[in-house]
Design an enzyme around this catalytic site. Structure first.
Site, PDB file in Angstrom:
ATOM      1  N   ASP A  91      57.183  54.837  58.200  1.00 40.08           N
ATOM      2  CA  ASP A  91      56.331  54.075  59.078  1.00 40.08           C
ATOM      3  C   ASP A  91      55.530  53.133  58.185  1.00 40.08           C
ATOM      4  O   ASP A  91      55.360  53.383  56.998  1.00 40.08           O
ATOM      5  CB  ASP A  91      55.407  55.071  59.785  1.00 40.08           C
ATOM      6  CG  ASP A  91      54.590  54.398  60.856  1.00 40.08           C
ATOM      7  OD1 ASP A  91      55.129  53.475  61.479  1.00 40.08           O
ATOM      8  OD2 ASP A  91      53.437  54.807  61.052  1.00 40.08           O
ATOM      9  N   ASP A 103      52.809  58.903  61.672  1.00 35.39           N
ATOM     10  CA  ASP A 103      51.529  59.511  61.993  1.00 35.39           C
ATOM     11  C   ASP A 103      51.283  59.583  63.485  1.00 35.39           C
ATOM     12  O   ASP A 103      50.536  60.412  63.952  1.00 35.39           O
ATOM     13  CB  ASP A 103      50.389  58.742  61.305  1.00 35.39           C
ATOM     14  CG  ASP A 103      50.456  57.267  61.582  1.00 35.39           C
ATOM     15  OD1 ASP A 103      51.393  56.840  62.295  1.00 35.39           O
ATOM     16  OD2 ASP A 103      49.584  56.526  61.101  1.00 35.39           O
ATOM     17  N   ASP A 127      55.934  58.563  66.759  1.00 29.77           N
ATOM     18  CA  ASP A 127      56.876  58.907  65.692  1.00 29.77           C
ATOM     19  C   ASP A 127      57.437  60.307  65.841  1.00 29.77           C
ATOM     20  O   ASP A 127      58.415  60.653  65.196  1.00 29.77           O
ATOM     21  CB  ASP A 127      56.174  58.844  64.326  1.00 29.77           C
ATOM     22  CG  ASP A 127      55.651  57.468  64.023  1.00 29.77           C
ATOM     23  OD1 ASP A 127      56.376  56.513  64.337  1.00 29.77           O
ATOM     24  OD2 ASP A 127      54.544  57.361  63.490  1.00 29.77           O
TER      25      ASP A 127
END
Lengths: 353, 1030
Positions: free
Chosen positions: B385, B724, B728
């Site tokens: 990410d 986070d 996700d």
């Protein structure tokens, strides 16, 4: 799967070995790839264009898979895991693609041959050294075999003497056993082979280790009533059985302080009077000192173990009587808890009439 | 939603990645599962469709039958609470504790030991049935095996239970209260008591207690980053602005944060039926495959089983041929199979993994699942990410453009002192505008903190400017005091600028108008520009310069703001009533000063970490919800797109050809937009993943993240995913190893992940990879060490059967080795340092590079083990011979030796032995055999330290290993010499000379293996390496 594939190409590929390595031992190779660029390069090669070879392989792989699936489909419709495991196992043992036992090449067999040959050489060398340090005449250590154990005859894999006086079948085998055992003690044989050495003292024969030693006579006739000479049934036919007791041979063992080891029997548990009388032959009920020391079977060839015969002349009948015969003497241990044959022997007499 | 929850519960397999799925499940089952998964994904998409944001307030009021000013009655609220349940995220369906425990107890390796235990028990049963007084060995063995399995099971259960408790403590760190209006009264209640239709009031700093439809709002901004991945706070109002409920302004989502302002809303969903809750349900419904280490252990078990069964059957047949009875032969068979089971290995592996997990926790990688420790080491693709992982998750000034020059600003995390210094007058003016025309301010009472760490009010860009000016120029508070604000037009999305008028108290006593905003808008206001403090009239040259600078900075993925000012004529004297509605002041012909651009900068450690991953052969893919340009810019700055690779667009621009004509092989890098991704087939996705080494996915949705992960896994990669947000979590769950952020991560993501980065730092992943690879190597060594002693343990039994000698090594002594002396040394190998730079290697190929391969077995069993066995037999023969039994006389002695009634067995010297006397010798031999194994295991341990390097290169720095050697020796001596051991374990004191029998063999092992390694090093790829490098 992959292994099979590679192997299929073996005949046409002289360097197939090397090739297989590339794939199997990627790790090893990358180990060497110090330059990160190299690693990157490899990454690209792997990821980007499929070389013809690889594509070929892919196809083959697919073929293989199809084949396998077919096989499985036919053999085991549900795709049993056990079946697969069995296949893997059989592949491990016998690789049909490469016609190789244990999926190994001849090379590894050769390596192992040399390896084991060297190992055999090493162990041979070690054993050779071992025998150099060990005397063939005298054991290095005797403390484990001391103190002496005791054994009785007749012995028929049991320490219960059950017999019926009126039925010879029940005691006949004792007689046979005793007769057999005493063959080596026959007077004629003893006189021929062994010397009559003076009683009451050690028969010490100095000299080199490898010199042959003489043995003292122990004649069957010493056992008198239990020799089987006068009463060929050793008293079994009259309900007065003879039982011979011998002490285990130990190289170099001497009864301490010139005091011969004696034998004494009594009722182990229960009424003392169950055994009213025992006669011992030789009458001293002891192992004469002249039979010691023992020099080992290599040089003391004709050594005859001394015996003490116990003649149970008056034992309570029709009842099991536990008897304990112990060795008595200086340095003799007869009460080891977990070894009931050191310095003593326990058996039961059950004489039926 | 009830349904969704149940579906999640129906697939409890997903909860425990440790579980080994049955191989080759029925195709129909597979299909069904796939279908179900699809349905889950569909469901999530479908459910996002809601209409509450489209409804008017009246409609809302009727729908939820609630008065929009007074709220529910207490009674009604209670009823709804009972009907709908509490407003909490149900944690992913947890398997009951006892099931977890049983899985630890009966999974993988344990199964092997259980089989062994049962076989032993069966053997004992057979012996009891046919023999009145059997040796109790088999019974003991079966009991010990059971105890070992149970203890290790308990241990690993305890380990994992502890990790999940840490999770709970994380969860408890956020106390959640909600302010609701019921019966017209404002009241503070626990979040779980919030019900559908409740009126909820939120203010800056609050966590939103449920999905809300706003009914009134004042300057409300929310941070949806955990849900959408966008770090920028978004303003919220009552207007319906977008069809998509995720994008519309009038909905706030459960568990997101309200950054500023206040709002009142009506609860439209609670608990699991919130958007957040649904993603969580999707996540928990996902199935997760086997961890790589579990697969390795399965492979290992298979190998061991093959060897065991092979040996067992061979000797079964042999013993039948030798004339043993069926029963004896079967007992031998069982004995051999069980002897092959390395009793201590399960414990060793568990402890090794635990130690590494502990070590990783110290380096900020908290591992939830023990087996995940190694997974990171096998990882070949990391899907990272962007926000918060690669970047610092805060806006910071990156570049400035004034005086026709671009200036770069220090954006590192540890900004100390001035980050920018310049003597140009333009800079002073620019700084003043940035400081004054700025609504952000520091929160009070943090003077002691460094400026970069202070908390601020206001949005990210303004805070960035504030901090930057405070740090590089002068105190903003003082500046504002000297130049009080008299009028202001705040920023809004229509005019795209912000204006404020300040009075210069100290100097000319005049007013100055300052403005900042979108650069092109600002330029429209200006007729002059400032160059080195001098005003020049605007010309085309400057406009071109401006355009270039704007494009350049924008191309860096930065947010660019323009700044201008106007000194108001002195007619606007002190106290002039400025009116921003009537605009009673001039607002044209301003003077353009410059541009300032801001970015969420990458963490300083990230480029290095990405580089390390690269050199470790790990592909790093960026998957972000952010804009492609920002994503690409960050990717370039951190090295995910490296300097000399180009995207197709760049190639096209360079060659001046259309993008479609670019040879895809020339463009190694690619930026894929979420909308593109939506239309791709899985084959096309595979193509992208395969053909491009440097990939950035931008604007991706949670589902797409999942698709990307699945795509990578299709290519055979082992995928790590970092993230986070709740968005996700499906990808985190699906990944081979999901890595959640400890600080910024949401509860759901932490639950879904296998590992948690306590410092949110990407660089910690590199540490994790390193540790993972190290433990894989070290486990190999550990297994090598442990397996080796199997041969000297089995061969005595085989020789006992074939040659009929007294048993050279008994069950108790075998257990003493496996569970006693071998344990600490085997574990100590986990502390071994790497032989070479393991981060320069490619990740292992899970198909080819096995934990335990044939070469390892061949080395352990065929070579080192054999030397050890020979050493043991040598000692055995020495003791036997010295006590009177020469080797030649031992052959075939077994039947007499074991006869309890034969108390005058003759030895080679004619001496006669009672049963017990010779048993003492036998057990002395067994003790000596045991001691010999310990001594040759010294050499084996030192040899196992390295697989390629010489011990002299590696050194003996592993103190635990040295301790291990001492410990096993001491233990062996203790077992042999302690009084009472003869009764307890039937071990007898040895003569000192017998300890030395093993030494030549120890030296032999050492020399042999050193030569082998020398050959491996000198002739890489040679046959020695091919046949013996494990």
């Amino acid at each position: 799967m992959r292994r099979q594939l590679r192997s299929r190409r073996t005949p046409s590929f002289p360097y197939s070995y090397r090739y297989r390595l590339d794939d199997q031992d990627e790790l090893n190779q990358n180990y060497l790839a110090d330059e990160e660029e190299e690693a990157e390069e490899e990454a690209r090669v792997m990821v980007v264009p499929k070389s013809e070879e690889e594509e070929e392989e892919k196809e083959k792989e697919e073929e293989e898979e199809e084949k396998k699936e077919e096989e499985e489909g036919q053999g085991q419709p549900t795709g049993n895991t056990w079946w697969q495991k069995l296949q893997i196992m059989s592949e491990y043992l016998w690789d049909p693609e490469r016609r190789m036992f244990l999926a190994r090449t001849g090379l590894i067999l050769l390596i192992y041959f040399f390896f084991y040959a060297s190992l055999a050489a090493v162990i041979t060398l070690c054993m050779y050294t071992l025998f150099l340090t060990i005397s063939p005449y005298i054991p290095t250590f005797t403390e484990r075999v001391k103190p002496p154990g005791v054994m009785i005859r007749p012995f028929a894999h049991s320490l219960n003497f059950n017999f019926n006086v009126s039925e010879p079948d029940t005691w006949q085998h004792y007689v046979i056993s005793l007769n057999g055992f005493l063959q080596g003690y026959n007077d004629s044989l003893q006189e021929e082979m062994n010397v009559d050495c003076p009683p009451g003292q050690y028969f010490i024969q100095d000299g080199d280790e490898d010199e042959d030693k003489k043995a003292c006579q122990f004649k069957r006739s010493f056992l008198k009533n239990c020799s089987g000479l006068e009463d060929p049934t050793f008293g079994y036919s009259t309900g007065q059985p003879c039982i011979l007791l011998k002490m285990n041979r130990i190289v170099g063992f001497r009864p301490e302080l010139g005091d011969p080891v004696k034998v004494s029997c009594k009722v182990q548990r229960g009424d003392e009077n169950d055994i009213r009388s025992i006669r011992y032959y030789p009458e001293s009920a002891s192992f004469d000192l002249r039979y010691y020391p023992y020099y080992g079977k290599l040089t003391h060839v004709n050594y005859t173990s001394p015996l003490v015969a116990m003649h149970f002349t008056d034992v309570v009948k029709n009842q099991a009587v536990p008897v304990q015969c112990q060795l008595k003497g200086k340095g003799i241990i007869n009460d080891v808890i977990n070894d009931r044959f050191v310095g003593r022997v326990i058996f039961t007499l059950n004489i039926e009439t | 939603m009830e349904l969704g929850w149940k579906k999640g519960a129906a697939a409890p397999q997903g909860q425990n990645p440790r579980q080994i799925p049955i191989k080759g499940p029925k195709p129909s089952k597979k299909k069904m599962k796939r279908k179900k998964k699809k349905r889950d994904t569909e469901e999530l998409k479908k459910e996002v469709v809601m209409d509450d944001h489209k409804l008017t307030l009246e409609e809302l009021s009727t729908k939820y039958s609630v008065n929009l000013t007074t709220g529910h009655s207490h009674q009604r609220a209670k009823e709804i609470l009972i009907r709908d349940g509490p407003n909490t995220l149900t944690p992913p369906p947890t398997t009951p504790e006892w099931v977890k425990f049983c899985k630890q107890l009966f999974g993988g390796f344990s199964l092997l030991l259980w089989t062994g235990a049962i076989l032993c028990f069966v053997a004992y049963g057979i012996q009891i049935y046919f023999n009145e007084e059997p040796a109790k060995d088999n019974l003991y063995l079966s009991i010990v095996l059971t105890v070992v399995v149970v203890i290790t099971g308990c241990f690993s259960y305890y380990q994992e239970a502890k990790s999940s408790k840490i999770m709970e403590s994380f969860k408890n760190m956020v106390p959640q209260q909600a302010l609701v209006i019921r019966e017209g009264e404002k009241m503070q209640i626990n979040v779980q008591d919030v019900v559908l239709g409740d009126l909820v009031e939120i203010k800056g700093g609050d966590r939103i207690p449920a999905d809300l439809r706003l009914i009134s709002a004042r300057g409300c901004k929310v941070d949806n980053s955990s849900l959408t991945g966008e770090s920028e706070p978004q303003s919220r109002s009552t207007d319906f602005t977008h069809e998509n409920p995720l994008e519309t302004r009038n909905i706030c989502f459960f568990s997101t944060n309200c950054v500023e302002g206040t709002a009142r809303g009506i609860v439209i969903a609670t608990g699991d039926s919130t958007v957040m809750g649904r993603i969580a349900s999707l996540t928990s419904g996902l199935e997760v495959g086997q961890t790589p280490i579990a697969a390795e252990i399965e492979h290992f078990i298979r190998l061991i089983t093959v060897v065991a069964v092979f040996l067992g059957v061979t000797f079964f047949v042999l013993s039948l041929l030798l004339g043993y009875g069926w029963l004896e032969a079967i007992i031998f068979l069982i004995g051999i199979i069980v002897a092959n089971v390395p009793e201590g290995l399960l414990a060793t592996v568990t402890v090794c993994l635990t130690l590494t997990a502990k070590r990783m926790a110290k380096k900020n990688c908290l591992v939830k699942n023990l087996e995940a420790v190694e997974t990171l080491g096998s990882t070949s693709i990391i899907c990272s990410d962007k926000t918060g992982t690669l970047t610092q998750n805060r806006m910071i000034v990156a570049h400035m453009w004034f005086d026709e020059t671009v200036y770069e600003v220090d954006t590192s995390e540890e900004q100390t002192g001035k980050t920018f210094a310049n003597n140009s007058d333009t800079w002073f003016i620019l700084a003043q505008i940035a400081g004054l025309c700025n609504r952000a301010d520091f929160k009070p009472n943090q003077e002691t903190l460094p400026i970069a760490k202070r908390a601020t009010t206001g949005d990210a860009s303004e805070s960035a400017l504030l901090k930057f000016i405070e740090q590089s120029y002068s105190s903003v508070a003082e500046m504002r005091k000297k130049n009080p604000k008299v009028a202001e037009i705040p920023f809004n999305s229509t005019n795209k600028y912000q204006m404020s008028i300040h009075f210069r108290e100290d100097g000319s006593q005049t007013h100055v108008l300052m403005m900042k905003g979108a650069p092109e808008r600002i330029l429209e206001f200006c007729s002059t520009f400032l160059l080195h403090g001098q005003e020049y009239s605007m010309d085309n040259e400057l406009k071109e310069d401006f355009q270039n600078a704007y494009l350049e900075l924008g191309g860096l993925g930065e947010r660019v703001l323009g700044f201008c000012f106007l000194n108001l004529p002195s007619s606007f004297s002190k106290g002039f009533p400025f009116n921003t509605d009537e605009m009673n002041f001039p607002m044209d012909n301003l003077c353009f000063v410059g541009l300032i651009s801001m970015i969420d900068p990458p963490r300083t450690t990230v480029p290095d970490a990405v580089n390390k991953c690269r050199s470790a052969g790990i592909k790093v893919i960026m998957v972000t919800g952010d804009h492609p340009i920002t994503a690409e810019a960050i990717a370039k700055r951190v090295g995910i797109i490296s300097e000399n690779t180009e995207t197709a667009e760049e190639v096209a621009a360079r060659l001046r050809i259309p993008v479609s004509k670019v040879n895809p092989r020339d463009a190694k890098a690619i930026v894929v937009h979420g909308s593109q991704l939506k239309d791709l087939h899985s084959e096309q996705l595979d193509q992208i993943l395969r053909n491009h080494t440097e990939i950035v996915f931008a604007r991706t949705s949670p589902q797409q993240k999942l698709i990307i992960v699945e795509g990578c896994q299709r290519l055979g990669a082992i995928v790590a995913v970092t993230g986070d947000g709740v968005n996700d979590s499906p990808a985190l769950k699906k990944a081979d190893i999901g890595i959640a952020m400890g600080i910024s991560g949401s509860d759901v993501s932490k639950q879904a992940a296998d590992m948690i980065l306590l410092d949110d730092n990407f660089a910690s992943i590199v540490t994790g990879v390193e540790e993972g690879r190290l433990i894989f190597d070290n486990l190999k060594k550990s297994i090598m060490y442990t397996l080796t002693s199997n041969i000297p343990e089995i061969t005595p039994f085989l020789v006992f059967i074939i040659l009929g000698v007294p048993l050279p090594l008994g069950t108790i002594t075998i257990l003493c080795i496996d569970l006693g002396t071998d344990m600490v040394p085997a574990i100590s190998l986990a502390y071994e340092s790497a032989e070479s730079d393991i981060m320069k290697r490619r990740p292992r190929n899970p198909k080819m590079d096995k934990l335990v391969n044939r070469r390892l077995i061949s080395m352990a069993y065929g070579q080192i083990g054999m030397i050890q066995a020979v050493a043991g037999f040598f000692t055995y023969f020495v003791i036997m011979a010295e006590n009177g039994f020469r080797p030649i006389d031992l052959l075939g002695i077994r039947l007499y030796w074991e006869d309890k009634f034969l108390n005058d067995l003759e030895d080679s010297y004619g001496q006669q032995w009672t049963y017990e006397q010779r048993k003492v010798v036998e057990f002395t031999c067994q003790t000596a055999f045991f001691v010999t194994i310990v001594l040759v295991q010294w050499a084996d341990l030192i040899v196992s330290k390295t697989r390629r390097n010489s011990v002299f290169q590696q050194g003996m720095r592993n103190k635990i290993l040295i301790f291990g050697i001492l410990e096993e020796t001491f233990l062996a001596a203790f077992l042999s010499y302690t009084p009472g051991m003869d009764v307890a374990l039937r071990m007898y004191p040895l003569k000192i000379s017998w300890w030395f029998c093993a030494l030549p063999y120890s030296i032999l092992i050492f020399v042999y293996d050193e030569i082998r390694k020398l050959l491996i090093r000198q002739r890489p790829g040679g046959w020695v390496e091919r046949e013996t490098y494990y």
